[in-house]
Write an enzyme that holds these catalytic residues in place. Structure first.
Site, short mmCIF file in Angstrom:
data_model
loop_
_atom_site.label_atom_id
_atom_site.label_comp_id
_atom_site.label_asym_id
_atom_site.label_seq_id
_atom_site.Cartn_x
_atom_site.Cartn_y
_atom_site.Cartn_z
N SER A 9 0.79 -1.22 0.00
CA SER A 9 0.00 0.00 0.00
C SER A 9 0.83 1.27 0.00
O SER A 9 0.40 2.29 -0.53
CB SER A 9 -0.94 0.01 1.20
OG SER A 9 -1.81 -1.08 1.12
N THR A 10 1.98 1.26 0.63
CA THR A 10 2.78 2.48 0.69
C THR A 10 4.20 2.17 0.26
O THR A 10 4.63 1.02 0.25
CB THR A 10 2.82 3.06 2.11
OG1 THR A 10 3.48 2.13 2.96
CG2 THR A 10 1.43 3.35 2.64
#
Length: 189
Positions: A9-10
């Site tokens: 996600s990041t």
């Protein structure tokens, strides 16, 4: 061929665990995106989907790594199915090449459709209740009726030379709104 896809996600998260699991599952090619699932653009997923051919297996570690939402997940699985590509989810033991795996996705699709219908029904009910209380949806008008009238008067006013005395830009600046707002009000009249 087995095609592996992973997503973190990041940028701070490390995709190594997913890549290791995909290598262990004998994936010939592995694609990994480092972006939020909510973003529309996932270039590595697009590449993986383009590489996939009939008879291949598209392998992911978990369902939430593939789709942004249940609807998106269903759409992607249907796309794979149309291409003749089976979806394999390692940690959840799902394999759409089996009757059980296909049944699971049909159930997911039915749940997603039911959820959309409930959401639409709740939205309609909420809007009807708000209307019954006299509330109207949408943005507030940018100009009050008197301001709209003034804008029209300024626009219609002619100078001694027979040309418009005020430009739309002048009117917009006087009333503290954008030119597009003035055009919108002028079109209505």
């Amino acid at each position: 061929m087995r095609i592996g896809y992973g997503r973190v996600s990041t940028r701070d998260q490390n995709p190594d665990a997913q890549e290791d699991a995909l290598r262990e599952a004998n994936c010939g090619q592995i694609f990994v995106d480092k972006a939020s699932g909510k973003l529309a653009s996932r270039p590595e997923l697009d590449k993986a989907l383009m590489v996939a051919r009939e008879g291949d297996e598209f392998v992911i570690t978990k369902l939430d790594r593939l789709g942004r939402s249940l609807k998106n997940l269903i759409e992607l699985s249907e796309r794979l199915q149309k291409q003749g590509v089976n979806l394999v989810v390692l940690h959840q033991a799902i394999d759409t090449s089996t009757p059980q795996g296909r049944m699971f996705f049909h159930i997911l699709g039915a749940v997603a459709e039911f959820e959309r219908a409930l959401t639409a029904e709740r939205t309609r009910d909420g809007l009807a209740a708000a209307r019954a209380r006299g509330r109207v949806g949408g943005r507030k008008a940018a100009l009050k009726p008197r301001q709209a009238e003034l804008a029209q008067q300024m626009y219609d006013e002619l100078g001694d030379d027979g040309k418009r005395k005020h430009t739309v830009q002048d009117i917009a600046e006087q009333l503290g709104v954008a030119r597009t707002t003035i055009y919108r009000y002028l079109e209505r009249n």
